[in-house]
Motif scaffolding. Structure first.
Motif, PDB file in Angstrom:
ATOM      1  N   LEU A 136      10.409  -5.764 -24.662  1.00  0.00           N
ATOM      2  CA  LEU A 136      11.745  -5.964 -24.104  1.00  0.00           C
ATOM      3  C   LEU A 136      11.909  -5.248 -22.771  1.00  0.00           C
ATOM      4  N   ILE A 137      11.363  -4.045 -22.684  1.00  0.00           N
ATOM      5  CA  ILE A 137      11.503  -3.245 -21.459  1.00  0.00           C
ATOM      6  C   ILE A 137      10.643  -3.812 -20.332  1.00  0.00           C
ATOM      7  N   SER A 138       9.396  -4.158 -20.659  1.00  0.00           N
ATOM      8  CA  SER A 138       8.444  -4.529 -19.607  1.00  0.00           C
ATOM      9  C   SER A 138       8.555  -5.984 -19.161  1.00  0.00           C
ATOM     10  N   LYS A 139       8.907  -6.895 -20.090  1.00  0.00           N
ATOM     11  CA  LYS A 139       8.905  -8.321 -19.760  1.00  0.00           C
ATOM     12  C   LYS A 139      10.297  -8.944 -19.723  1.00  0.00           C
ATOM     13  N   ARG A 140      11.261  -8.282 -20.334  1.00  0.00           N
ATOM     14  CA  ARG A 140      12.641  -8.780 -20.360  1.00  0.00           C
ATOM     15  C   ARG A 140      12.744 -10.233 -20.833  1.00  0.00           C
ATOM     16  N   PRO A 141      12.184 -10.569 -21.981  1.00  0.00           N
ATOM     17  CA  PRO A 141      12.308 -11.947 -22.468  1.00  0.00           C
ATOM     18  C   PRO A 141      13.748 -12.251 -22.847  1.00  0.00           C
ATOM     19  N   SER A 142      14.146 -13.504 -22.688  1.00  0.00           N
ATOM     20  CA  SER A 142      15.476 -13.900 -23.123  1.00  0.00           C
ATOM     21  C   SER A 142      15.447 -14.421 -24.556  1.00  0.00           C
ATOM     22  N   MET A 143      14.227 -14.677 -25.065  1.00  0.00           N
ATOM     23  CA  MET A 143      14.101 -15.134 -26.453  1.00  0.00           C
ATOM     24  C   MET A 143      12.762 -14.699 -27.027  1.00  0.00           C
ATOM     25  N   MET A 144      12.775 -14.328 -28.307  1.00  0.00           N
ATOM     26  CA  MET A 144      11.554 -14.064 -29.067  1.00  0.00           C
ATOM     27  C   MET A 144      11.590 -14.939 -30.312  1.00  0.00           C
ATOM     28  N   ILE A 145      10.510 -15.696 -30.526  1.00  0.00           N
ATOM     29  CA  ILE A 145      10.427 -16.613 -31.662  1.00  0.00           C
ATOM     30  C   ILE A 145       9.313 -16.148 -32.585  1.00  0.00           C
ATOM     31  N   PHE A 146       9.625 -15.993 -33.871  1.00  0.00           N
ATOM     32  CA  PHE A 146       8.626 -15.639 -34.877  1.00  0.00           C
ATOM     33  C   PHE A 146       8.578 -16.766 -35.916  1.00  0.00           C
ATOM     34  N   ASP A 147       7.416 -17.425 -35.993  1.00  0.00           N
ATOM     35  CA  ASP A 147       7.286 -18.650 -36.782  1.00  0.00           C
ATOM     36  C   ASP A 147       5.973 -18.643 -37.565  1.00  0.00           C
ATOM     37  N   PRO A 148       6.063 -18.673 -38.932  1.00  0.00           N
ATOM     38  CA  PRO A 148       7.255 -18.544 -39.761  1.00  0.00           C
ATOM     39  C   PRO A 148       7.579 -17.075 -40.004  1.00  0.00           C
ATOM     40  N   ALA A 149       8.815 -16.797 -40.329  1.00  0.00           N
ATOM     41  CA  ALA A 149       9.268 -15.415 -40.497  1.00  0.00           C
ATOM     42  C   ALA A 149       8.538 -14.708 -41.631  1.00  0.00           C
ATOM     43  N   THR A 150       8.109 -15.472 -42.643  1.00  0.00           N
ATOM     44  CA  THR A 150       7.439 -14.862 -43.796  1.00  0.00           C
ATOM     45  C   THR A 150       6.168 -14.116 -43.412  1.00  0.00           C
ATOM     46  N   LEU A 151       5.522 -14.524 -42.320  1.00  0.00           N
ATOM     47  CA  LEU A 151       4.304 -13.850 -41.873  1.00  0.00           C
ATOM     48  C   LEU A 151       4.592 -12.558 -41.127  1.00  0.00           C
ATOM     49  N   TYR A 152       5.823 -12.386 -40.691  1.00  0.00           N
ATOM     50  CA  TYR A 152       6.123 -11.270 -39.800  1.00  0.00           C
ATOM     51  C   TYR A 152       7.092 -10.247 -40.384  1.00  0.00           C
ATOM     52  N   VAL A 153       7.378 -10.348 -41.676  1.00  0.00           N
ATOM     53  CA  VAL A 153       8.267  -9.353 -42.288  1.00  0.00           C
ATOM     54  C   VAL A 153       7.486  -8.127 -42.763  1.00  0.00           C
ATOM     55  N   GLY A 154       6.189  -8.254 -42.921  1.00  0.00           N
ATOM     56  CA  GLY A 154       5.389  -7.132 -43.421  1.00  0.00           C
ATOM     57  C   GLY A 154       5.104  -7.281 -44.900  1.00  0.00           C
ATOM     58  N   GLU A 177      20.933  -6.643 -28.616  1.00  0.00           N
ATOM     59  CA  GLU A 177      22.182  -6.540 -27.851  1.00  0.00           C
ATOM     60  C   GLU A 177      21.931  -5.884 -26.498  1.00  0.00           C
ATOM     61  N   GLU A 178      21.202  -4.782 -26.511  1.00  0.00           N
ATOM     62  CA  GLU A 178      20.985  -4.021 -25.275  1.00  0.00           C
ATOM     63  C   GLU A 178      20.209  -4.818 -24.241  1.00  0.00           C
ATOM     64  N   TYR A 179      19.175  -5.536 -24.683  1.00  0.00           N
ATOM     65  CA  TYR A 179      18.306  -6.249 -23.743  1.00  0.00           C
ATOM     66  C   TYR A 179      18.645  -7.739 -23.643  1.00  0.00           C
ATOM     67  N   ARG A 180      19.756  -8.142 -24.266  1.00  0.00           N
ATOM     68  CA  ARG A 180      20.272  -9.510 -24.156  1.00  0.00           C
ATOM     69  C   ARG A 180      19.187 -10.540 -24.503  1.00  0.00           C
ATOM     70  N   CYS A 181      18.500 -10.253 -25.591  1.00  0.00           N
ATOM     71  CA  CYS A 181      17.406 -11.124 -26.029  1.00  0.00           C
ATOM     72  C   CYS A 181      17.748 -11.728 -27.389  1.00  0.00           C
ATOM     73  N   THR A 182      17.594 -13.024 -27.511  1.00  0.00           N
ATOM     74  CA  THR A 182      17.829 -13.718 -28.777  1.00  0.00           C
ATOM     75  C   THR A 182      16.542 -13.739 -29.587  1.00  0.00           C
ATOM     76  N   MET A 183      16.635 -13.364 -30.868  1.00  0.00           N
ATOM     77  CA  MET A 183      15.472 -13.436 -31.749  1.00  0.00           C
ATOM     78  C   MET A 183      15.634 -14.611 -32.692  1.00  0.00           C
ATOM     79  N   VAL A 184      14.685 -15.542 -32.626  1.00  0.00           N
ATOM     80  CA  VAL A 184      14.705 -16.739 -33.468  1.00  0.00           C
ATOM     81  C   VAL A 184      13.666 -16.573 -34.566  1.00  0.00           C
ATOM     82  N   LEU A 185      14.121 -16.660 -35.806  1.00  0.00           N
ATOM     83  CA  LEU A 185      13.220 -16.615 -36.952  1.00  0.00           C
ATOM     84  C   LEU A 185      13.187 -18.001 -37.590  1.00  0.00           C
TER      85      LEU A 185
END
Length: 339
Positions: A136-154, A177-185
């Motif tokens: 978020l700090i270095s690239k300032r993405p406006s969106m992050m997509i994790f597909d499918p979410a089941t693989l990325y919950v741990g 909120e701080e970096y104005r980035c939408t996370m899509v799961l």
């Protein structure tokens, strides 16, 4: 000499004073408007979930989002012009070279604006707050997509546990909120649910923390269309249900459809298909009076609404037709169909 009651009161006052700095008023809160990537479907800086069955097109749609954002293009029915920006597209099921890159090419994505995290050393999860924050700090993405979410919950997160889901996702809320980035799961569907809001796999707290939930599904009224159904919207009125097709040219939008998302469950569709088969079979013997056909359907156990919808769909497909003889209406097959 102080009595025990006085000492107790003073002790409570001291303890309470320790936490006075935590008590705030809304006088200090600066009001601001909700920002949007695609109104009213994709708010900025929030959690957005895309849910759907395997093969419904939800992953292709997520890739479409990444493509549009990467080149700053307009979304369907949108007048809000977004500047091209960075997107993290983290897909754990499809090949990067033979699937994802091909989809991005079809969708005219700007490749240099679409990132992914190398998982050759370890699988990235939503618990990796430091990695996510660094991105978020270095690239300032406006969106992050994790597909499918089941693989990325741990591995140790129980998706059906409200406590586990909240513990996983709550720390990400202030970062988004701080970096104005939408996370899509991207989530698979729960086969046992009838209501659209309960269709996502896992705890209902997934749905609770999301500010917008989009369901991608096949249109039960025609096999040619996919539907985008806005099943939850916390920050604006729900958007229209939109129809689209997926082809070698990408996504083609077909317009608005009137669909009740609470009827978009597998059981309803299955019953309607059964009713269609019954109608065609019943009409194979010849012309049948309308009231007789309805009575036969109700006797078979179909609801009047399901039977009428099935009959209407068959008529739209030009498989059956209605005609009037004297003062009575009849139904008949347009062609013969095998059963």
């Amino acid at each position: 000499m102080q009595n025990d009651k006085t000492v107790k009161i003073e002790k409570e006052e001291i303890i309470n004073d320790k936490f006075q700095h935590l008590i705030k008023t809304y006088d200090d809160v600066q009001e601001k408007d909700v920002e949007w990537i695609w109104y009213p479907y994709i708010p900025k800086g929030k959690f957005v979930f895309i849910i759907g069955d395997p093969g419904s097109g939800k992953t292709f749609f997520a890739t479409y989002l990444a493509s549009i954002i990467s080149r700053g293009a307009l979304f369907y029915n949108s007048t809000e012009i977004n500047e091209e920006s960075i997107v993290l597209l983290q897909n754990g099921e499809d090949g990067k070279d033979d699937t994802i890159k091909n989809r991005l090419k079809i969708l005219n994505a700007k490749y240099e604006n679409i990132l992914y995290l190398d998982e050759s050393e370890k699988i990235i999860t939503l618990k990796d707050i430091e990695i996510i924050k660094e991105l978020l700090i270095s690239k300032r993405p406006s969106m992050m997509i994790f597909d499918p979410a089941t693989l990325y919950v741990g591995k140790k997160v129980d998706m059906n546990s409200a406590n586990d889901v909240r513990s996983l996702l709550n720390p990400l809320v202030p970062l988004l909120e701080e970096y104005r980035c939408t996370m899509v799961l991207v989530l698979h569907m729960n086969k046992g649910a009838n209501k659209a809001m309960y269709k996502a796999l896992g705890s209902i707290d997934f749905m609770a923390i999301a500010r917008s939930v989009i369901m991608i599904t096949n249109n039960p009224n025609t096999s040619k269309e996919r539907l985008l159904i806005h099943v939850k919207s916390s920050l604006a009125e729900k958007g229209d249900t939109l129809a689209f097709t997926i082809s070698d040219n990408g996504i083609e939008w077909l317009g608005i459809r009137e669909i009740n998302e609470d009827t978009m469950d597998e059981d309803t569709v299955f019953k309607k298909d059964q009713a269609k088969e019954f109608i065609l079979s019943y009409l194979s013997k010849g012309n049948v009076p309308s009231d007789e056909l309805m009575s036969a359907g109700l006797e078979k156990g179909f609801s009047q609404k399901t039977f009428e919808n099935a009959r209407k769909e068959l008529r739209n497909e030009n498989k059956i037709t209605c005609f009037k003889r004297v003062d009575k209406y009849y139904w008949k097959q347009v062609y013969d169909y095998p059963f």
